[in-house]
Design a protein around this motif. Structure first.
Motif, PDB file in Angstrom:
ATOM      1  N   GLY A 249      66.783  80.804 -34.208  1.00 18.82           N
ATOM      2  CA  GLY A 249      65.792  81.030 -34.387  1.00 18.82           C
ATOM      3  C   GLY A 249      64.810  81.311 -33.298  1.00 18.82           C
ATOM      4  O   GLY A 249      65.011  80.811 -32.232  1.00 18.82           O
ATOM      5  N   ARG A 250      63.320  82.319 -32.878  1.00 18.75           N
ATOM      6  CA  ARG A 250      63.251  81.893 -31.336  1.00 18.75           C
ATOM      7  C   ARG A 250      62.061  80.262 -31.808  1.00 18.75           C
ATOM      8  O   ARG A 250      61.564  80.285 -30.807  1.00 18.75           O
ATOM      9  N   GLY A 251      62.256  80.277 -32.421  1.00 18.20           N
ATOM     10  CA  GLY A 251      61.457  78.902 -32.040  1.00 18.20           C
ATOM     11  C   GLY A 251      62.061  78.205 -31.841  1.00 18.20           C
ATOM     12  O   GLY A 251      61.269  77.069 -31.125  1.00 18.20           O
ATOM     13  N   PHE A 252      63.111  77.990 -31.677  1.00 23.33           N
ATOM     14  CA  PHE A 252      64.049  77.059 -30.746  1.00 23.33           C
ATOM     15  C   PHE A 252      64.801  77.727 -29.109  1.00 23.33           C
ATOM     16  O   PHE A 252      65.199  78.306 -29.437  1.00 23.33           O
ATOM     17  N   TYR A 253      64.697  77.106 -27.931  1.00 20.99           N
ATOM     18  CA  TYR A 253      64.876  77.825 -26.724  1.00 20.99           C
ATOM     19  C   TYR A 253      65.294  76.748 -25.802  1.00 20.99           C
ATOM     20  O   TYR A 253      65.412  75.565 -26.197  1.00 20.99           O
ATOM     21  N   ALA A 254      66.054  77.726 -24.818  1.00 25.13           N
ATOM     22  CA  ALA A 254      66.386  76.782 -23.753  1.00 25.13           C
ATOM     23  C   ALA A 254      67.756  75.434 -23.653  1.00 25.13           C
ATOM     24  O   ALA A 254      67.976  74.814 -23.569  1.00 25.13           O
ATOM     25  N   GLY A 255      68.151  76.419 -24.711  1.00 18.43           N
ATOM     26  CA  GLY A 255      69.545  74.977 -25.543  1.00 18.43           C
ATOM     27  C   GLY A 255      70.233  75.115 -23.910  1.00 18.43           C
ATOM     28  O   GLY A 255      71.153  75.745 -23.850  1.00 18.43           O
ATOM     29  N   LYS A 256      70.893  73.697 -23.982  1.00 17.88           N
ATOM     30  CA  LYS A 256      71.818  73.205 -23.019  1.00 17.88           C
ATOM     31  C   LYS A 256      72.850  71.913 -23.683  1.00 17.88           C
ATOM     32  O   LYS A 256      72.059  71.723 -24.803  1.00 17.88           O
ATOM     33  N   SER A 257      73.864  72.174 -23.677  1.00 16.39           N
ATOM     34  CA  SER A 257      74.636  71.243 -24.160  1.00 16.39           C
ATOM     35  C   SER A 257      75.073  70.368 -23.598  1.00 16.39           C
ATOM     36  O   SER A 257      75.492  70.664 -22.449  1.00 16.39           O
ATOM     37  N   ALA A 258      75.624  69.078 -23.823  1.00 16.18           N
ATOM     38  CA  ALA A 258      76.481  67.987 -23.269  1.00 16.18           C
ATOM     39  C   ALA A 258      77.028  67.026 -24.016  1.00 16.18           C
ATOM     40  O   ALA A 258      77.005  66.836 -25.011  1.00 16.18           O
ATOM     41  N   GLY A 259      78.492  66.717 -23.734  1.00 16.47           N
ATOM     42  CA  GLY A 259      79.559  66.313 -24.721  1.00 16.47           C
ATOM     43  C   GLY A 259      80.529  66.762 -25.358  1.00 16.47           C
ATOM     44  O   GLY A 259      80.740  68.082 -24.455  1.00 16.47           O
ATOM     45  N   THR A 260      81.758  66.477 -25.696  1.00 16.28           N
ATOM     46  CA  THR A 260      82.524  66.976 -25.847  1.00 16.28           C
ATOM     47  C   THR A 260      83.070  66.982 -27.040  1.00 16.28           C
ATOM     48  O   THR A 260      83.079  65.927 -28.387  1.00 16.28           O
ATOM     49  N   GLY A 261      83.892  68.096 -28.239  1.00 18.47           N
ATOM     50  CA  GLY A 261      84.479  67.886 -28.785  1.00 18.47           C
ATOM     51  C   GLY A 261      83.695  67.108 -30.152  1.00 18.47           C
ATOM     52  O   GLY A 261      82.285  68.356 -30.453  1.00 18.47           O
ATOM     53  N   GLU A 262      83.894  66.820 -30.973  1.00 21.48           N
ATOM     54  CA  GLU A 262      82.628  66.564 -32.110  1.00 21.48           C
ATOM     55  C   GLU A 262      81.812  65.787 -31.355  1.00 21.48           C
ATOM     56  O   GLU A 262      80.455  65.920 -32.372  1.00 21.48           O
ATOM     57  N   SER A 263      81.560  65.252 -30.587  1.00 18.94           N
ATOM     58  CA  SER A 263      80.694  65.190 -29.836  1.00 18.94           C
ATOM     59  C   SER A 263      79.396  66.229 -28.878  1.00 18.94           C
ATOM     60  O   SER A 263      78.258  65.367 -28.369  1.00 18.94           O
ATOM     61  N   ARG A 264      79.797  67.403 -29.252  1.00 13.04           N
ATOM     62  CA  ARG A 264      79.440  68.038 -27.926  1.00 13.04           C
ATOM     63  C   ARG A 264      77.357  68.705 -29.040  1.00 13.04           C
ATOM     64  O   ARG A 264      77.357  68.251 -30.427  1.00 13.04           O
ATOM     65  N   LEU A 265      76.072  68.116 -28.227  1.00 16.86           N
ATOM     66  CA  LEU A 265      75.013  68.294 -28.849  1.00 16.86           C
ATOM     67  C   LEU A 265      74.401  69.458 -28.179  1.00 16.86           C
ATOM     68  O   LEU A 265      74.452  69.435 -27.081  1.00 16.86           O
ATOM     69  N   LEU A 266      73.505  70.220 -28.747  1.00 19.32           N
ATOM     70  CA  LEU A 266      72.610  71.972 -28.062  1.00 19.32           C
ATOM     71  C   LEU A 266      71.483  70.912 -27.728  1.00 19.32           C
ATOM     72  O   LEU A 266      70.990  70.612 -29.180  1.00 19.32           O
ATOM     73  N   PHE A 267      70.975  71.039 -26.991  1.00 17.06           N
ATOM     74  CA  PHE A 267      69.445  70.572 -26.960  1.00 17.06           C
ATOM     75  C   PHE A 267      68.978  71.465 -26.903  1.00 17.06           C
ATOM     76  O   PHE A 267      69.270  72.100 -25.391  1.00 17.06           O
ATOM     77  N   GLY A 268      67.841  71.280 -27.076  1.00 19.29           N
ATOM     78  CA  GLY A 268      66.269  72.651 -26.887  1.00 19.29           C
ATOM     79  C   GLY A 268      64.989  71.905 -27.027  1.00 19.29           C
ATOM     80  O   GLY A 268      65.155  70.807 -27.811  1.00 19.29           O
TER      81      GLY A 268
END
Length: 453
Positions: A249-268
């Motif tokens: 929702g609109r409480g989470f913004y500027a999401g960018k990811s790092a990692g591959t496969g099962e290790s991928r995280l979306l930081f925001g």
């Protein structure tokens, strides 16, 4: 291997936090601006805009989302009237020639052009970072000089070239611009990777391949202010919105990811509110939160609670059933995981009751509309919302984390979509489950963290 050793040395400099530790990164009192994560050898290096002054770049690192390194400044802002009078979002990438390159937005409110791409280089992720003003460039005439920002750089094995994506405008449309390079030094403008009719922009783009698909993420500057995604079978497109394209929702913004496969995280960032008051609307910047993000089928992305966060909660406090709906006080960090069944079309959720004031706030899952919302004091005005697919049999799973130290929470619905929310006074509430017609089935647990945390 050298960069890994540097990362671990930086992790050893973690500051001590008095009292119970928060669930999420708490190294910045004012919160953070846009995160620009980089993953290498099991360590997430989260470069971010400091939510103070003219937004210089800082970095913190973690291998487990629990212990974070002491933040370090890596790219200071420029002098007044310099192209990087303010610094904006960007990305970090390993240079095959050695070391690392950092690309960032230079923003001069009085400049012409107003925004340019700038760079810095370092022998290791910990620095020292040296600005490279000789690599600065502005957009071509058909890209908007006032909106030319957030350079995201990746190696595209399919195209056998480095790609740089930018948030810009093209022919009066919101666009994700594209540049290509053979060597990270010489960049050539290309037609936009994607464009659509919009008065506002598609910010902080992110692109990655996974399981035969390509996923293009951006943060929507329009009223919804959600992290959304598009998908294609080839890196060059054409991109179309995926099913339930908003990940949160609109409480989470500027999401960018790092990692591959099962290790991928979306930081925001989970946004702060004006004057740090629960009844007010969201403002720019907030607390750093990560979702696990993964491909679950052709053209489909899902988000869920990262395993490293889940493992923090190792002590069971209560079990849940159709006749035991009390979660208890949120005076300490807690996790609630439940599998349930209700009559299709029914409303269900979590009630937060403030002990002193009697004020009631709720997370409501409306299974008729397929929408989840967090309603502070019952007020829909500034409510974050996210859509999810209703289940024909009324079966749902949710995973809720509450962090009273930071005053926020996240609920994951069917390990598919997230709803992040700000609630500064959540530590003064008692939680319980509800369903309009009761629960046909319910199993779940409430977990807290051991005393060592």
């Amino acid at each position: 291997m050298l960069s890994h050793l540097v990362s671990l040395a930086l992790l050893a400099a973690s500051p001590t936090i008095a009292g119970p530790a928060p669930v999420y990164f708490a190294g910045e009192t004012a919160g953070v601006g846009d995160p620009n994560p980089y993953y290498e050898n099991g360590v997430y290096s989260v470069f971010y805009l400091k939510n103070e002054g003219r937004h210089p770049w800082w970095v913190t690192q973690s291998a487990d989302l629990s212990a974070w390194s002491r933040p370090l400044e890596v790219v200071p802002v420029g002098q007044p009237d310099a192209p990087d009078d303010w610094t904006g979002s960007g990305s970090v990438i390993a240079d095959p020639a050695g070391g690392y390159r950092l690309y960032y937005t230079g923003h001069d409110p009085e400049g012409r052009p107003k925004e340019v791409v700038m760079g810095a280089r370092a022998p290791s992720l910990a620095g020292p970072w040296r600005k490279t003003p000789e690599t600065t460039f502005a957009g071509p005439p058909d890209y908007d000089p006032s909106d030319f920002r957030d350079p995201f750089v990746l190696w595209n094995a399919e195209a056998k070239a480095y790609w740089m994506l930018l948030a810009t405008r093209h022919e009066s449309k919101a666009a994700i611009g594209l540049y290509t390079s053979p060597d990270l030094a010489r960049w050539t403008a290309a037609p936009p990777l994607y464009a659509e009719a919009s008065p506002l922009n598609l910010e902080v783009p992110d692109l990655f391949p996974e399981g035969g698909d390509w996923f293009l993420l951006y943060s929507d500057q329009r009223q919804a202010r959600q992290v959304r995604y598009l998908t294609a079978t080839h890196g060059a497109g054409g991109y179309a919105y995926g099913p339930y394209d908003a990940l949160d929702g609109r409480g989470f913004y500027a999401g960018k990811s790092a990692g591959t496969g099962e290790s991928r995280l979306l930081f925001g960032w989970v946004a702060h509110k004006s004057q740090r008051q629960d009844a007010m609307d969201f403002v720019w910047g907030g607390d750093l939160v990560a979702h696990a993000v993964r491909r679950t089928g052709p053209g489909t992305l899902a988000v869920s609670l990262p395993g490293d966060i889940a493992r923090q909660f190792d002590t069971e406090r209560a079990t849940l059933s159709p006749t035991a709906l009390e979660i208890g006080a949120a005076d300490r960090a807690l996790r609630v995981r439940a599998d349930l069944r209700v009559k299709p079309g029914q409303r269900l959720g979590v009630a937060f009751n403030e002990t002193a004031s009697g004020r009631a706030s709720t997370i409501v899952l409306d299974t008729a509309k397929g929408e989840a919302a967090f309603l502070y004091d019952g007020d829909p005005a500034h409510a974050p919302r996210v859509a999810f697919p209703p289940d024909a049999d009324g079966r749902y799973t949710f995973d809720l984390v509450v962090d009273p130290r930071l005053g926020l929470g996240v609920i994951y619905i069917n390990d598919f979509r997230a709803l992040s929310f700000r609630y500064y006074r959540v530590g003064e509430t008692t939680l319980s489950l509800f369903a309009d017609g009761g629960f046909a089935a319910l199993t779940g647990s409430v977990k807290v963290r051991g005393e060592a945390r």
